[in-house]
Design a protein around this motif. Structure first.
Motif, PDB file in Angstrom:
ATOM      1  N   GLY A  45      27.204   4.686  -0.947  1.00  0.00           N
ATOM      2  CA  GLY A  45      26.023   4.918  -0.166  1.00  0.00           C
ATOM      3  C   GLY A  45      25.173   4.011   0.164  1.00  0.00           C
ATOM      4  N   GLN A  46      24.909   3.178  -0.971  1.00  0.00           N
ATOM      5  CA  GLN A  46      24.077   2.043  -0.974  1.00  0.00           C
ATOM      6  C   GLN A  46      24.384   0.988   0.233  1.00  0.00           C
ATOM      7  OE1 GLN A  46      21.102   1.326  -2.599  1.00  0.00           O
ATOM      8  NE2 GLN A  46      21.046   3.330  -3.348  1.00  0.00           N
ATOM      9  N   ARG A  48      26.336   1.525   2.560  1.00  0.00           N
ATOM     10  CA  ARG A  48      26.528   2.181   3.897  1.00  0.00           C
ATOM     11  C   ARG A  48      24.975   2.316   4.596  1.00  0.00           C
ATOM     12  NH1 ARG A  48      26.995   8.437   5.038  1.00  0.00           N
ATOM     13  NH2 ARG A  48      27.680   8.378   7.444  1.00  0.00           N
ATOM     14  N   GLN A  49      24.074   2.614   3.727  1.00  0.00           N
ATOM     15  CA  GLN A  49      22.868   2.662   4.136  1.00  0.00           C
ATOM     16  C   GLN A  49      22.069   1.280   4.569  1.00  0.00           C
ATOM     17  OE1 GLN A  49      20.660   4.982   1.256  1.00  0.00           O
ATOM     18  NE2 GLN A  49      18.570   4.867   2.417  1.00  0.00           N
ATOM     19  N   ARG A 297      -3.334   0.057   4.329  1.00  0.00           N
ATOM     20  CA  ARG A 297      -2.043   0.636   3.971  1.00  0.00           C
ATOM     21  C   ARG A 297      -1.104  -0.608   3.243  1.00  0.00           C
ATOM     22  NH1 ARG A 297       2.490   3.289   7.779  1.00  0.00           N
ATOM     23  NH2 ARG A 297       3.482   4.617   6.401  1.00  0.00           N
ATOM     24  N   VAL A 301       2.039   1.316  -2.534  1.00  0.00           N
ATOM     25  CA  VAL A 301       0.912   2.142  -2.867  1.00  0.00           C
ATOM     26  C   VAL A 301       0.622   3.547  -1.943  1.00  0.00           C
ATOM     27  CG1 VAL A 301      -1.481   2.350  -3.322  1.00  0.00           C
ATOM     28  CG2 VAL A 301      -0.326   0.280  -3.778  1.00  0.00           C
ATOM     29  N   ASP A 302       0.581   3.061  -0.624  1.00  0.00           N
ATOM     30  CA  ASP A 302       0.557   4.199   0.427  1.00  0.00           C
ATOM     31  C   ASP A 302       1.311   3.728   1.708  1.00  0.00           C
ATOM     32  OD1 ASP A 302      -1.193   2.310   1.056  1.00  0.00           O
ATOM     33  OD2 ASP A 302      -3.031   3.409   0.830  1.00  0.00           O
ATOM     34  N   TYR A 303       2.102   2.794   1.468  1.00  0.00           N
ATOM     35  CA  TYR A 303       3.458   2.531   2.522  1.00  0.00           C
ATOM     36  C   TYR A 303       4.603   2.794   1.824  1.00  0.00           C
ATOM     37  CZ  TYR A 303       5.965  -0.224   5.878  1.00  0.00           C
ATOM     38  OH  TYR A 303       7.078  -0.680   6.686  1.00  0.00           O
ATOM     39  N   LEU A 304       5.170   4.109   2.030  1.00  0.00           N
ATOM     40  CA  LEU A 304       6.395   4.427   1.357  1.00  0.00           C
ATOM     41  C   LEU A 304       7.394   4.708   1.948  1.00  0.00           C
ATOM     42  CD1 LEU A 304       4.381   6.831  -1.239  1.00  0.00           C
ATOM     43  CD2 LEU A 304       4.932   4.424  -1.585  1.00  0.00           C
ATOM     44  N   TYR A 305       8.402   3.766   2.163  1.00  0.00           N
ATOM     45  CA  TYR A 305       9.678   4.058   2.875  1.00  0.00           C
ATOM     46  C   TYR A 305      10.905   4.069   2.152  1.00  0.00           C
ATOM     47  CZ  TYR A 305       7.241   4.292   7.555  1.00  0.00           C
ATOM     48  OH  TYR A 305       6.443   4.440   8.542  1.00  0.00           O
ATOM     49  N   PRO A 306      11.832   4.729   2.629  1.00  0.00           N
ATOM     50  CA  PRO A 306      13.149   4.148   2.106  1.00  0.00           C
ATOM     51  C   PRO A 306      13.578   2.843   1.937  1.00  0.00           C
ATOM     52  CG  PRO A 306      13.372   6.217   3.687  1.00  0.00           C
ATOM     53  CD  PRO A 306      12.097   5.428   3.580  1.00  0.00           C
ATOM     54  N   ARG A 307      14.228   2.438   1.105  1.00  0.00           N
ATOM     55  CA  ARG A 307      14.663   0.985   1.118  1.00  0.00           C
ATOM     56  C   ARG A 307      15.169   0.325   2.234  1.00  0.00           C
ATOM     57  NH1 ARG A 307      14.732  -2.034  -3.791  1.00  0.00           N
ATOM     58  NH2 ARG A 307      16.243  -3.151  -3.021  1.00  0.00           N
ATOM     59  N   ARG A 308      16.023   1.349   2.922  1.00  0.00           N
ATOM     60  CA  ARG A 308      16.610   0.889   4.123  1.00  0.00           C
ATOM     61  C   ARG A 308      16.198   1.942   5.040  1.00  0.00           C
ATOM     62  NH1 ARG A 308      18.832  -4.343   2.703  1.00  0.00           N
ATOM     63  NH2 ARG A 308      19.524  -4.026   0.644  1.00  0.00           N
ATOM     64  N   ARG A 309      15.816   1.554   6.153  1.00  0.00           N
ATOM     65  CA  ARG A 309      15.480   2.660   7.119  1.00  0.00           C
ATOM     66  C   ARG A 309      15.921   2.195   8.633  1.00  0.00           C
ATOM     67  NH1 ARG A 309       9.721   2.582   9.800  1.00  0.00           N
ATOM     68  NH2 ARG A 309       8.887   0.831   8.666  1.00  0.00           N
ATOM     69  N   PRO A 310      16.260   3.151   9.519  1.00  0.00           N
ATOM     70  CA  PRO A 310      16.610   2.704  10.614  1.00  0.00           C
ATOM     71  C   PRO A 310      15.193   2.314  11.374  1.00  0.00           C
ATOM     72  CG  PRO A 310      16.315   5.176  10.672  1.00  0.00           C
ATOM     73  CD  PRO A 310      16.240   4.496   9.108  1.00  0.00           C
TER      74      PRO A 310
ATOM     75  N   ARG B  14      22.533  11.131   7.380  1.00  0.00           N
ATOM     76  CA  ARG B  14      22.100   9.524   7.348  1.00  0.00           C
ATOM     77  C   ARG B  14      20.590   9.591   7.455  1.00  0.00           C
ATOM     78  NH1 ARG B  14      25.497   5.481   9.349  1.00  0.00           N
ATOM     79  NH2 ARG B  14      24.113   4.156   8.114  1.00  0.00           N
ATOM     80  N   LEU B  15      20.084   8.837   6.374  1.00  0.00           N
ATOM     81  CA  LEU B  15      18.572   9.313   6.205  1.00  0.00           C
ATOM     82  C   LEU B  15      17.812   8.467   7.324  1.00  0.00           C
ATOM     83  CD1 LEU B  15      16.348   9.781   4.230  1.00  0.00           C
ATOM     84  CD2 LEU B  15      16.612   7.450   2.930  1.00  0.00           C
ATOM     85  N   ARG B  17      17.970   9.130  10.391  1.00  0.00           N
ATOM     86  CA  ARG B  17      18.765   9.012  11.735  1.00  0.00           C
ATOM     87  C   ARG B  17      19.050  10.119  12.396  1.00  0.00           C
ATOM     88  NH1 ARG B  17      21.001   3.662  11.950  1.00  0.00           N
ATOM     89  NH2 ARG B  17      20.719   2.648  10.007  1.00  0.00           N
ATOM     90  N   GLN B  51      15.264  12.001   1.517  1.00  0.00           N
ATOM     91  CA  GLN B  51      14.234  11.182   0.704  1.00  0.00           C
ATOM     92  C   GLN B  51      13.222  10.495   1.991  1.00  0.00           C
ATOM     93  OE1 GLN B  51      13.702  11.408  -2.294  1.00  0.00           O
ATOM     94  NE2 GLN B  51      15.151  10.715  -3.824  1.00  0.00           N
ATOM     95  N   LEU B  52      12.669  10.887   2.528  1.00  0.00           N
ATOM     96  CA  LEU B  52      12.288  10.688   3.878  1.00  0.00           C
ATOM     97  C   LEU B  52      10.746  10.031   3.482  1.00  0.00           C
ATOM     98  CD1 LEU B  52      12.531  13.655   5.985  1.00  0.00           C
ATOM     99  CD2 LEU B  52      13.827  11.381   6.510  1.00  0.00           C
ATOM    100  N   GLN B  53       9.976  10.225   2.804  1.00  0.00           N
ATOM    101  CA  GLN B  53       8.689   9.724   2.565  1.00  0.00           C
ATOM    102  C   GLN B  53       7.867   9.251   3.759  1.00  0.00           C
ATOM    103  OE1 GLN B  53      10.237   6.307  -0.062  1.00  0.00           O
ATOM    104  NE2 GLN B  53       8.898   6.915  -1.539  1.00  0.00           N
ATOM    105  N   ASP B  54       7.545   8.331   4.094  1.00  0.00           N
ATOM    106  CA  ASP B  54       6.788   8.173   5.071  1.00  0.00           C
ATOM    107  C   ASP B  54       7.408   8.422   6.681  1.00  0.00           C
ATOM    108  OD1 ASP B  54       4.341   7.791   3.742  1.00  0.00           O
ATOM    109  OD2 ASP B  54       4.079   5.774   4.092  1.00  0.00           O
ATOM    110  N   ARG B 124       3.632  15.819  -1.417  1.00  0.00           N
ATOM    111  CA  ARG B 124       2.857  14.790  -0.972  1.00  0.00           C
ATOM    112  C   ARG B 124       2.835  14.707   0.353  1.00  0.00           C
ATOM    113  NH1 ARG B 124       1.046   9.399  -2.518  1.00  0.00           N
ATOM    114  NH2 ARG B 124       1.056   8.101  -0.640  1.00  0.00           N
ATOM    115  N   VAL B 216      24.364  10.097  -0.394  1.00  0.00           N
ATOM    116  CA  VAL B 216      23.440   9.482  -1.266  1.00  0.00           C
ATOM    117  C   VAL B 216      22.039   9.234  -0.516  1.00  0.00           C
ATOM    118  CG1 VAL B 216      23.021   7.302  -2.548  1.00  0.00           C
ATOM    119  CG2 VAL B 216      25.335   8.606  -2.556  1.00  0.00           C
ATOM    120  N   GLU B 218      18.882   6.921  -1.474  1.00  0.00           N
ATOM    121  CA  GLU B 218      18.241   6.095  -2.594  1.00  0.00           C
ATOM    122  C   GLU B 218      18.895   6.147  -3.806  1.00  0.00           C
ATOM    123  OE1 GLU B 218      16.532   4.447   0.084  1.00  0.00           O
ATOM    124  OE2 GLU B 218      14.945   4.244  -1.246  1.00  0.00           O
TER     125      GLU B 218
END
Lengths: 314, 291
Positions: A45-46, A48-49, A297, A301-310, B14-15, B17, B51-54, B124, B216, B218
């Motif tokens: 998963g890690q 792939r992401q 931002r 703190v208040d900028y929270l995203y998944p570590r890998r995002r599209p 897929r997160l 997407r 785990q979408l968060q922002d 949140r 998975v 995160e």
């Protein structure tokens, strides 16, 4: 020591009445089949992401990196794994031999990078009775074992990240839960990684997984060592055995027992106090460094995203 | 015999997407429909990842969003439950599960209980739904929709059953944790969920349909184990843990009738008494003192 039924299965080759390879506190027994599946899915998963198909890790000859190598091999196939062996001139030859055996058994890629020149190029080295200074000048002669050990760990990190760029693979971490909790690692050294599949397994639990994976018995049974100087062992350096440490951490952290409750459970209050301090003092190693809040931002703190995002689409 | 075929889409979204997940939903839906499925159930936030968060606001859809409507159009002569981030006209965001039927969005359930403890941080990012309501469906009996944590609160299954639901559908993104060897299936989460669902099926004498995602996001790995439990509490089908797949289960709705006549606990439920007692409890909890 007894092992509850259904706990970590021993490999078929090993007779049921053989001496156990290690001591397992009963409350730490895990279902290794499920744990292994979760870790394998996590690795896939890690990657792939993040959009990677390959992985790289530092293989020391110890149990932690051996287990991670087996898990990565299971997750993506050994041909996509590069194990980097990074001995220093004082490293034990047995460690290197054990690491090579893992590589041979797995059939993964491997590469040996001797870090002696990198470390000695900073601290200098003794040539017989004469000290040959290097980048640090004469100060290097008296550098403590701690400083040397930390630099070795960070040189290995630098090599791993360089190799990761060349191999087009993510660096997989090998830190276990015991060392993560007591902070027995070099910050930005051996704890540096893209993700860590075994960081929620105590050493005792990791040993169960190692048996299940078929890691060579000698690697499972030998005393764990950072191998930063000859004869070093974790348990001598930290002062406790892994089974007792793991048991205490389990009750203290996972089961949230207070010092009084731990004492009732038979833990020596001095032991509890000492380990409690180690955990508290190493909190910073488990977190991303804070950024001073100034703007609207702020990362973490208040900028929270998944570590890998599209990437956003327009 | 009132047989219905239910397809459990135990997928790994897929997160973030949305387009890719929409395409997967469409493909699975079309395949299941042509294989004769009456109802296709997708997991919680299957269209967006968990785990979408922002990212929550970035993947949100209004109920008139063309992407949702075009997915709904694939449900000619069948039903589907899909889940996504719903943006209300006043821009509140909800975790929603929608029943799509005969080309339309027939019913929307907004998750009413948002876990915000331990590894969860839903409050949140999302608003909490206020309505628990059964919905009629082309299956011939009313359905009750719930999302994950909604099933960790007793009122949800009982309200849905009292409102007429005979099939309770829970869609989940349940993170697997606790691998202690003492657990029934080696996973504490699965053990707890199975106990809950069996209990609800028995107490509401309804079918319970559970679709949990895999894959998975995160740190967390979702455990799957989607399930169908009969109104007698017996497991009719159990999907494997962690494997992605679409699993078809046939149920007989006549089992509900049989069970409810043999064991009329739902008939004997006493909502007025419950309401009176709840009102008293609420009064006293608000400092009204004992009457």
């Amino acid at each position: 020591m007894t092992e509850p039924e259904g706990a970590g299965r021993a490999p078929a080759a090993r007779p049921a009445d053989a001496d156990p390879l290690f001591e397992l506190p009963p409350e730490l027994a895990i279902d290794t089949r499920v744990a292994r599946r979760i870790m394998v899915e996590f690795i896939r998963g890690q990657l792939r992401q993040a959009g990677f198909e390959r992985a790289v890790l530092g293989l020391s000859g110890g149990i932690d990196s051996a287990v991670v190598a087996y898990l990565v091999g299971e997750a993506i196939g050994p041909e996509r794994l590069l194990c980097v062996l990074m001995p220093y001139r004082t490293s034990s030859p047995e460690s290197l031999a054990d690491a090579r055996e893992v590589v041979d058994r797995l059939g993964c890629g491997s590469r040996t990078v001797d870090i002696t020149g990198m470390v000695d190029g900073y601290f200098g080295r003794m040539d017989g009775e004469r000290f040959e200074p290097a980048a640090l000048g004469t100060e290097g002669r008296d550098a403590s074992g701690l400083r040397r050990g930390n630099l070795m760990a960070r040189m290995r990190m630098a090599v791993l990240y360089d190799q990761s760029a060349e191999w087009h693979g993510l660096v997989v971490g090998t830190g276990n839960k015991t060392e993560v909790l007591i902070g027995y690692s070099t910050h930005f050294g051996d704890d540096a990684c893209a993700f860590d599949p075994v960081g929620d397994l105590y050493k005792s639990q990791l040993r169960q997984v190692a048996v299940d994976l078929g890691v060579p018995e000698r690697i499972i049974a030998k005393p764990p060592s950072a191998d930063l100087w000859p004869g070093q062992t974790d348990e001598a350096e930290v002062g406790f055995s892994y089974p007792e440490l793991d048991r205490l951490l389990y009750w203290m952290v996972d089961r949230r027992r207070s010092p009084e409750e731990l004492a009732e459970r038979g833990f020596d209050p001095r032991f509890v106090d000492h380990v409690g301090r180690m955990v508290a003092r190493s909190e910073f190693k488990r977190q991303v460094p804070p950024i001073a809040k100034l703007g609207p931002r702020t990362s973490g703190v208040d900028y929270l995203y998944p570590r890998r995002r599209p990437a956003p689409t327009s | 015999m009132q047989r219905r075929r239910i397809a459990l889409a135990q997928l790994a979204p897929r997160l973030g997407r949305l387009d890719e997940n929409l395409e997967t939903h469409r493909r699975v839906l079309v395949e299941a429909r042509s294989a004769g499925a009456d109802l296709v159930v997708f997991p919680e936030l299957g269209l967006t990842g968990y785990q979408l968060q922002d990212l929550s606001g970035e993947v949100a859809m209004r109920l008139d969003d063309e992407r949702l409507l075009s997915l709904a159009r694939e449900t000619q002569a069948c039903s589907a439950v899909v889940s996504f981030v719903e943006e209300a006209p006043d821009h509140r965001l909800f975790i929603a599960a929608a029943l799509l039927e005969d080309g339309e969005v027939r019913h929307v359930h907004r998750k009413v209980y948002l876990p915000t403890y331990g590894l969860f941080d839903e409050r949140r990012f999302f608003g909490a739904g206020e309505v628990v309501r059964a919905t009629s469906s082309r299956l011939g009996v009313p359905l009750g929709l719930a999302v994950c944590e909604d099933f960790w609160h007793l009122p949800v299954p009982i309200l849905l059953a009292l409102d007429g639901a005979q099939v309770l559908v829970n869609v989940s993104s349940s993170p697997g944790r606790d691998v202690a060897a003492v657990n029934e299936v080696g996973l504490g989460t699965a053990t707890s969920w199975r106990a809950l669902m069996k209990t609800y099926a028995m107490l509401t004498t309804s079918f319970v349909v559970f679709c949990n995602r895999v894959g998975v996001d995160e740190s967390v790995t979702f455990w799957g184990g989607s399930e169908v439990i009969g109104p007698d509490g017996e497991t009719r089908f159990r999907a494997p843990l962690h494997d992605e797949g679409v699993f078809t289960v046939e149920i007989d709705l006549a089992d509900v009738r049989r069970e409810r006549i043999v064991l009329p606990v739902l008939r004997d439920e006493r909502p007025e008494m419950v309401r009176r007692q709840l009102e008293r409890v609420l009064r006293e909890r608000a400092g009204g003192g004992r009457g």
